[in-house]
Design a protein around this motif. Structure first.
Motif, PDB file in Angstrom:
ATOM      1  N   ASP A 197      -5.398  10.667   3.378  1.00  0.00           N
ATOM      2  CA  ASP A 197      -5.528   9.259   3.735  1.00  0.00           C
ATOM      3  C   ASP A 197      -6.829   9.085   4.509  1.00  0.00           C
ATOM      4  OD1 ASP A 197      -4.801   6.609   3.846  1.00  0.00           O
ATOM      5  OD2 ASP A 197      -3.514   6.843   5.596  1.00  0.00           O
ATOM      6  N   GLU A 198      -7.394   7.887   4.455  1.00  0.00           N
ATOM      7  CA  GLU A 198      -8.699   7.594   5.060  1.00  0.00           C
ATOM      8  C   GLU A 198      -9.738   8.610   4.577  1.00  0.00           C
ATOM      9  OE1 GLU A 198      -9.142   4.824   6.594  1.00  0.00           O
ATOM     10  OE2 GLU A 198      -7.050   4.304   6.914  1.00  0.00           O
ATOM     11  N   TYR A 230       0.829  -1.201   0.000  1.00  0.00           N
ATOM     12  CA  TYR A 230       0.000   0.000   0.000  1.00  0.00           C
ATOM     13  C   TYR A 230       0.867   1.255   0.000  1.00  0.00           C
ATOM     14  CZ  TYR A 230      -2.927   3.669   2.038  1.00  0.00           C
ATOM     15  OH  TYR A 230      -3.558   4.852   2.298  1.00  0.00           O
ATOM     16  N   LEU A 231       1.855   1.280   0.877  1.00  0.00           N
ATOM     17  CA  LEU A 231       2.754   2.436   0.937  1.00  0.00           C
ATOM     18  C   LEU A 231       3.572   2.568  -0.345  1.00  0.00           C
ATOM     19  CD1 LEU A 231       3.957   2.163   4.629  1.00  0.00           C
ATOM     20  CD2 LEU A 231       2.394   3.848   3.661  1.00  0.00           C
ATOM     21  N   ALA A 232       4.003   1.444  -0.916  1.00  0.00           N
ATOM     22  CA  ALA A 232       4.775   1.486  -2.157  1.00  0.00           C
ATOM     23  C   ALA A 232       3.943   2.052  -3.297  1.00  0.00           C
ATOM     24  CB  ALA A 232       5.272   0.083  -2.524  1.00  0.00           C
ATOM     25  N   SER A 279      -6.899   8.465  -0.535  1.00  0.00           N
ATOM     26  CA  SER A 279      -6.580   7.081  -0.196  1.00  0.00           C
ATOM     27  C   SER A 279      -7.640   6.559   0.768  1.00  0.00           C
ATOM     28  CB  SER A 279      -5.201   7.040   0.454  1.00  0.00           C
ATOM     29  OG  SER A 279      -4.923   5.767   0.913  1.00  0.00           O
ATOM     30  N   THR A 280      -8.243   5.424   0.412  1.00  0.00           N
ATOM     31  CA  THR A 280      -9.236   4.814   1.276  1.00  0.00           C
ATOM     32  C   THR A 280      -9.346   3.334   0.960  1.00  0.00           C
ATOM     33  OG1 THR A 280     -11.529   4.883   2.048  1.00  0.00           O
ATOM     34  CG2 THR A 280     -11.160   5.351  -0.283  1.00  0.00           C
ATOM     35  N   GLN A 281      -9.694   2.558   1.964  1.00  0.00           N
ATOM     36  CA  GLN A 281      -9.982   1.145   1.744  1.00  0.00           C
ATOM     37  C   GLN A 281     -11.484   0.920   1.666  1.00  0.00           C
ATOM     38  OE1 GLN A 281      -8.026  -1.430   4.526  1.00  0.00           O
ATOM     39  NE2 GLN A 281      -6.096  -0.338   4.335  1.00  0.00           N
TER      40      GLN A 281
END
Length: 159
Positions: A39-40, A15-17, A74-76
């Motif tokens: 993020d989130e 994810y970070l990559a 960025s979110t899941q």
């Protein structure tokens, strides 16, 4: 990462990559003077509720392009993200942990045609999962707002 199992640890590194490569790709083009990473994003720009910062963020999304600002969300939980945000994004990087219901929600919001939907949902995603089981690591999926899609592995170059 002490309490994470191997998959979660590897997922976090991947994810970070992916995020770092995307940011570097945007910055290397030199077109943007400012890059904002949220993020989130489902917590800042949720589909259902109205947090105090939501209006300002939506205004920033619409207005800052003319000032050479790029934004990365960025979110899941794609299903929890406001529809207006989805409509203003150029591309989506889907992780292996994204539920298929969220992928379907994203395809609905992007008005992806039946032929491309079938390719993504019935052909591409199952092939990605089968390949992941064979190779031991999961590919990610890149979908543009035009419905173009490709699978990639985080340690390979992200277009």
């Amino acid at each position: 990462f002490m309490n994470y199992d191997t998959f979660d640890r590897n997922y976090s590194y991947a994810y970070l990559a992916v995020l770092v490569k995307k940011v570097r790709n945007i910055v290397s083009k030199g077109r943007f003077k400012l890059l904002t990473v949220i993020d989130e994003a489902h917590e800042v720009l949720p589909a259902s509720t109205e947090p105090s910062c939501k209006r300002e963020c939506e205004l920033s999304i619409r207005k800052t392009r003319k000032y050479d600002e790029a934004m990365v969300f960025s979110t899941q939980e794609v299903g929890g993200l406001d529809k207006r945000v989805i409509k203003n994004c150029q591309e989506f990087l889907i992780s292996p942990k994204t539920p298929s219901s969220d992928v379907k929600y994203l395809l609905d919001e992007l008005n992806i045609g039946d032929h491309k939907r079938f390719f993504i949902e019935v052909d591409l995603l199952p092939r990605m999962k089968a390949r992941a089981a064979r190779l031991g690591f999961w590919p990610w999926l890149r979908i543009t707002n035009l419905g173009e899609c490709q699978s990639f592995y985080p340690h390979f170059k992200v277009k």
